[in-house]
Each structure stands twice: as structure tokens, then as C-alpha cells.
Scaffold this motif. Structure first.
Motif, PDB file in Angstrom:
ATOM      1  N   ILE A 123      13.606 -20.294   5.130  1.00  0.00           N
ATOM      2  CA  ILE A 123      14.605 -19.236   5.306  1.00  0.00           C
ATOM      3  C   ILE A 123      14.005 -17.921   4.827  1.00  0.00           C
ATOM      4  O   ILE A 123      13.310 -17.882   3.805  1.00  0.00           O
ATOM      5  CB  ILE A 123      15.886 -19.548   4.505  1.00  0.00           C
ATOM      6  N   GLU A 481      16.701 -18.504   9.770  1.00  0.00           N
ATOM      7  CA  GLU A 481      16.219 -19.837   9.423  1.00  0.00           C
ATOM      8  C   GLU A 481      15.268 -20.262  10.524  1.00  0.00           C
ATOM      9  O   GLU A 481      15.536 -20.043  11.706  1.00  0.00           O
ATOM     10  CB  GLU A 481      17.395 -20.810   9.313  1.00  0.00           C
ATOM     11  N   HIS A 571      22.282 -17.241   2.990  1.00  0.00           N
ATOM     12  CA  HIS A 571      22.120 -17.699   4.373  1.00  0.00           C
ATOM     13  C   HIS A 571      23.119 -18.796   4.716  1.00  0.00           C
ATOM     14  O   HIS A 571      23.674 -18.811   5.822  1.00  0.00           O
ATOM     15  CB  HIS A 571      20.701 -18.213   4.602  1.00  0.00           C
TER      16      HIS A 571
END
Length: 673
Positions: A123, A481, A571
């Protein structure tokens, strides 16, 4: 850029696990042998997941039964959700049975499990507050790859050409570029450089330099329902409109102190739209056809002469005090009028405060047919605001219903805020919006990965992805990602998109396919490049390029050591919200359970990790447990696939306002700083 790990985790086969959507608090078997081994190793070297981990899992479990009851009938008629979190299709009609009546969850039919990819720390994120940090100004124009447009950087290797100049083989797409007139000063020496694309517009003679002269448009609903009262301090009752009046009064004082040259425009709307401007003249009720947005904008544009707030605050206060409630809600025409004034000065703000549905003129939202018909209007307003660098914030008064699922798109795309506020808290909310200054407009972010990687959850499995961000504020963040391609290769070694990415991983998991060569197999590190094209507050246009490298590892345990928990948590929230925005509630829940479990494992119990994890579980509780389960879509609001053409109506258009607020606020914000 911030990375979740010090390494890029390179895997031969994607690990997977089953998550229990009925009761994630129970241990879940990890099906992949590699995954099971890695979990055992991590457990021997890390603390057990704290109690907050179990809390985040428990509340997620309760979401499943509510959502299945809501969507089971629709899923049999509509298109099945695609499980973008695992790369597999999820047939709800087969895997989501009707909830049995009056049965205990512990003794009922087999619990629903969903196979998901075991999360990893591949990520990368970028916080837009970094735009105000110093950057090295690179002279000349950027040198870009003729194939993929990645920029020459400090990581690029140059070789002498056969004749004059140099050659550069792009580290992202492997294209060989000939640079016939190359000079060494053209190669950046820093990982963060800025190119000036276009200088700021010339300042007119006599115009003060360095002052903020942007416009704040207060667009206030004064329809009949704004007269509803709430109990305030000392058992006094104040109306919703009274709360708005107090908020504007306080912000006028603050603007005079901090931004005396900013200009304020007041618009009040009920069945009519009344342009007060800076309140130095009598108010004007628009007479244009309210079903014609362009006609409304043309009329309002001629009423936009505004002086600095330091000169007009007194008259604006007096006009605000005299506002009274009556009539219906011409929200759409009021929005068009507000934008026609705000777009004349880039960096301006529109703050719309309402408590009810738009029901007069263009943009009406009272019926499902109107919601569909109004979609092009709100798309037009969104695009217009983005084009001119104007942010739109939508404040809904608590107890009202204004279809934030539709209106929130305006704020989401323009860097504004979406919230539902108690009338007694409006002063704080208005202040928060005005303090959240737009740092840049017309922002386009392009992430470049090595061709052996791909960006997850995009419309196709590519290693270069561009996102049209629009206006940004300091509390926004963009996250990505990425995965490792395991597809077929052509003669040049390029990985075939058709066979790569999640689809290839799915085949490997099911059939144990042999490992396919990937160019990353021969490398020790991989480059990352983020390009940001934007217009700065002074009107100049720039290209900022961030370039970093990360070493590779095939050891999951090594990749998961010292994980940046803040990056993963931020995220996880944003991607959960992105799934929910498209009404992929099963996928949102499954993805969230998997990520929550990993966050519990990666939490080292350091002070920083404890703060992040505690904040994550609290925020996650509100996003998933308190709001996702509240979703109540009409039978026509079937979620679409990100691989298909998007449906014209937003999947959230008919959602509960609290659900929409939670989703929009989670999508872009820099969480857990």
C-alpha cells in the motif's frame, strides 16, 4: 509518498482466507498453507491482537444479517456483486440465504463465509498537506517517456547513444528513449521536484499582492421547515434558522480578523432564490425560469459585485438577522446561482445549508424519477466547480432529509465537506469548513508502478493509473493498493493484462497453476513515481514529481515487520468506503474484516500504534456498524460493476443521509494523523 512497508512483498501465489461475515470474532481458518505458516510465525513474534481488535470484529459481524435481509431479494433479480476484494464473483443468491426467522445466530443454518485475499502491506499513500512543503524547483521541462509518460528521475540510468546524446530505458514500461540533446542539468537529483508549467497570471496595477480575495457564498435554506426548533441551553428553544444565523455571525467576525479582503455573498432560498450579494443593496429575487439552470446562472452572474468582508460585515449581519422562513426548497436553482458567482474567483467556497429535499425547479429530488432526471444537472454543477477550483460543502440539519447520497457527490469531487449537524453545533461546523482552505485545484494524480505490478480495484489491471482529484485541502489523502502480476508474457517480457492480476491469482488459488515468470523476479528493488498536476492558489500551474524506490522481499513475515499502521488503517477506511459508495456492501464488509484482522496482528502495541488502532476501531465502528447497515436502497438501485459502464444514477442516491455522510467523509480524508 508513504509506504505501509519498507519492502514490496512479492508472492508467487496470492494467499487467501475465509472471513466469517456472521461472527468474525470466532477464529477463521486460513486455507493457504503459506498463509497459515506466516500467521504462525507472526504470532510467535508479535503481541496477541488487543481487545480493540475483537471489538472491531464483533461489530462487523452484526452487519451481515441486516444487509442480507435487505438485499437478498434484490440480489436474485439484479446483477451479482463482483468480489473485487478477492477477484472472484460473489453470487448472493447462492451464498446469502434468507435470515431464518427467530433462530439464534449460534444455532441457525451454517454461517456465511467469504473467501478473500489475505491482506498484505503493498500500500502507498500521499497526504495532500505535503503540497505546502518546500520542493526542489527543477529548471526546464520534464523529460517524459514516449511510451508511458513517466518522468526521468534520479533513479533513471542513462547510456551513451550510438551517435550524439543519451538513451534512457524507462524503469516502468521498459521503453528505450533517445535523448539527442541531453544535458546533465535536466536529470533531477532529488526525489521530490517541481516543474513550473505556467506562471501565475500577472497582477493588475494597484491590486494588493498576497491577499486572499476569494469569495465565500453562504447559500441558506429558509424554507418553512427551517423554523423547526430544538432545545438549547437554559431550556430555551431555537429554530434551525436561528442556529444558522449565529454561525454566520461568528464566522463574519473571524473572517474580518483573519481574511479581511475575502468577500462574502449571501443567498437565501425557499420557493424563490434571493440574491443578497454583499448586502450593500436591496435583495433581488431571481425571475428566470427555475427549470433552466443556464438562465438562472446568467441572471445571477450580473448580481455579483462584492466588496471585502471588512467593509460589508455589518450590513450582512443585519440582513441575516432579518431572514424569515416560508415556502418550499428551490435548492437546485440556488446552487446554480451560487456557482455562477463563485466560479468567477478560483479558490472560492460555496457553503450550502439545508434541512430538506430540493423540490422546486431544476435538481428536484422528491421522487425516484426526479432523482434520475436530476443526475445530469448535479454532474454539470460538479464539473463546473472542479473546472474553476470552487469547493462545495453540504451541511444537512439534523432531523432533516436532503438526499446526501446525491448532493454529497458535489462535495466529494470538489474538496468540500459533507456533514449532518445539530443546529447548536453549526458555528463549529462553519468554522471548520472555512479553515479547511483549498491548497490546489484541478489536481490530477498519476501513479506509476513497475510493469510487473498492477493497481488493485481499478477499472482494468494496469500499472499506471490517473485519478482526477479536483480541488484538495490539507486533510485529504490519496491511497493505492497494488499487487504482483502473474500472467503470460510476450516476446519482450511485458506482462499480458488479460492474464494478469487478480484473475490470474484466482486461478492459481483454485488450480495451483505453475509460477509464471515476471520481470520483478530478476530485480532487487522497484521504483514508484507519483505525478501531481495542479493549479496553485496564486493561479500558477505546476507538475510535482515524487520518486522513491523499495527493496523486494518474498518473505511475508519480513514484509510485515514494522508496518506503518497509519497508512494501512487510512487505506482500509477509504477502500471500505469506496466499495460502499457503489453499494458493494458484502465486499465492503469482507474487505474490512480482513483488513481489521491484519491491523490487529500488525499492531506492535507501541504508543503510536495503540493510538492509530484505537482511532481506527472507533472510526470503523461508526462507518460500518452504525451506517453501512442502515443502507436502504430502492429495488431499482442495483449496484453496478466497476468493470461495466457506470449506472446513470448514483448507487447512494436513495441511501439514508447518515450512510451517505459516513461514506463520503471516509473516502478521501487523511485519517489517523
Amino acid at each position: 509518498m508513504e509506504h505501509a512497508s519498507k519492502f514490496v512483498y512479492v508472492y508467487d501465489h496470492s494467499d487467501s482466507e475465509d472471513v466469517d461475515l456472521d461472527d468474525p470474532d470466532e477464529p477463521s481458518s486460513v486455507k493457504s498453507p503459506a498463509a497459515g505458516a506466516s500467521v504462525q510465525k507472526r504470532d510467535s513474534t508479535q503481541h496477541a491482537a488487543p481487545k480493540t481488535a475483537r471489538r472491531s470484529q464483533t461489530f462487523l459481524g452484526s452487519v451481515g444479517s441486516s444487509l442480507r435481509t435487505i438485499f437478498s431479494a434484490r440480489s436474485r433479480k439484479g446483477k451479482s456483486e463482483k468480489s473485487h476484494s478477492s477477484g472472484e464473483e460473489d453470487d448472493d443468491s447462492a451464498t446469502v440465504p434468507q435470515a431464518p426467522v427467530q433462530q439464534s445466530p449460534r444455532t441457525s443454518a451454517p454461517k456465511k463465509k467469504k473467501r478473500v485475499r489475505e491482506a498484505d502491506p503493498n500500500i502507498v499513500t500521499f497526504k495532500f498537506s505535503k503540497l505546502v512543503d518546500p520542493s526542489h524547483m527543477q529548471t526546464g521541462d520534464p523529460i517524459a517517456c514516449t511510451e508511458c509518460s513517466a518522468c526521468l528521475s534520479q533513479l533513471s540510468e542513462l547510456r551513451d547513444a550510438a551517435g550524439e546524446g543519451k538513451t534512457w530505458r524507462c524503469e516502468f514500461c521498459d521503453k528505450e528513449n533517445l535523448l539527442p540533446h541531453f544535458s546533465e542539468v535536466q536529470k533531477p537529483a532529488e526525489e521530490d521536484v517541481t516543474y513550473m508549467v505556467e506562471p501565475a497570471p500577472a497582477v493588475q496595477a494597484g491590486q494588493p499582492v498576497g491577499f486572499d480575495e476569494s469569495v465565500v457564498v453562504f447559500c441558506i435554506d429558509v424554507s418553512g421547515s427551517m423554523g423547526a426548533t430544538v432545545q438549547g441551553p437554559g431550556n430555551q428553544y431555537i429554530s434551525r434558522l436561528d442556529g444558522v444565523k449565529m454561525a454566520i455571525d461568528q464566522q463574519l467576525t473571524k473572517l474580518c480578523q483573519d481574511y479581511p479582503r475575502r468577500r462574502v455573498c449571501l443567498i437565501a432560498f425557499e420557493s424563490r432564490v434571493q440574491i443578497n450579494g454583499d448586502c450593500s443593496a436591496m435583495p433581488v429575487a431571481l425571475t428566470a425560469n427555475y427549470d433552466n439552470a443556464q438562465a438562472v446562472m446568467d441572471e445571477a452572474r450580473g448580481l455579483s459585485s462584492l466588496r471585502p468582508v471588512s467593509e460589508t460585515a455589518g450590513t450582512i449581519r443585519e440582513r441575516v438577522r432579518r431572514m424569515r422562513t416560508l415556502g418550499s426548497t428551490a435548492l437546485g436553482p440556488a446552487l446554480a446561482a451560487a456557482l455562477s458567482i463563485a466560479i468567477q474567483t478560483p479558490g472560492s467556497q460555496v457553503i450550502m445549508c439545508t434541512d430538506g429535499l430540493a423540490n422546486v425547479g431544476v435538481g428536484s429530488l422528491e421522487s425516484s424519477d426526479q432523482v434520475h432526471t436530476a443526475e445530469p444537472f448535479y454532474e454539470q454543477m460538479k464539473d463546473l466547480a472542479k473546472q474553476h477550483g470552487v469547493s462545495i460543502s453540504i451541511i444537512s440539519i439534523e432531523g432533516g432529509d436532503c438526499k446526501l447520497g446525491q448532493l454529497g457527490i458535489l462535495a466529494d469531487a470538489t474538496g468540500g465537506q459533507v456533514n449532518i449537524v445539530d443546529p447548536l453545533q453549526l458555528r463549529d461546523e462553519f468554522g471548520s469548513i472555512l479553515e479547511s482552505r483549498v491548497l490546489a485545484t484541478n489536481v490530477r494524480a498519476t501513479l506509476y508502478l513497475h510493469r510487473g505490478l498492477y493497481v488493485r480495484y481499478e477499472t482494468s489491471m494496469v500499472n499506471v493509473v490517473t485519478r482526477d482529484v479536483g480541488s484538495v485541502t490539507g486533510d485529504q489523502e490519496i491511497t493505492f493498493e497494488y499487487g504482483v502480476r502473474r500472467g503470460q508474457t510476450d516476446a519482450r517480457g511485458a506482462v499480458s493484462e488479460a492474464a494478469g492480476g487478480d484473475e490470474a491469482e484466482k486461478k492459481e488459488e483454485k488450480g495451483g497453476a505453475a509460477k509464471v515468470w515476471n520481470p520483478v523476479d530478476e530485480l532487487e528493488w522497484l521504483p514508484f513515481q507519483l505525478q501531481l498536476r495542479y493549479t496553485a492558489a496564486d493561479g500558477s500551474k505546476a507538475l510535482r514529481v515524487f520518486v522513491q524506490r523499495r527493496n523486494l522481499t518474498r518473505d511475508r513475515v519480513r514484509a510485515e515487520q514494522h508496518v506503518n499502521l497509519r497508512v494501512v488503517a487510512s487505506h482500509a477506511v477509504q477502500q471500505t468506503a469506496a466499495f460502499a459508495e457503489q453499494a458493494y456492501f458484502t465486499n465492503a464488509q469482507a474487505y474490512n474484516v480482513g483488513m481489521s484482522r491484519k491491523l490487529g496482528l500488525w499492531n506492535t502495541e507501541s504508543d503510536a500504534d495503540r493510538r492509530v488502532y484505537s482511532a481506527f476501531t472507533d472510526y470503523n465502528h461508526d462507518l460500518v456498524h452504525e451506517n453501512v447497515r442502515r443502507a436502504r436502497f430502492s429495488s431499482s438501485a442495483v449496484p453496478g460493476s466497476i468493470h461495466d459502464e457506470p449506472a446513470r444514477a448514483s448507487p447512494l442516491a436513495n441511501a439514508d443521509d447518515k450512510v451517505a455522510k459516513a461514506v463520503f467523509r471516509a473516502k478521501k480524508k487523511a485519517h489517523f494523523t
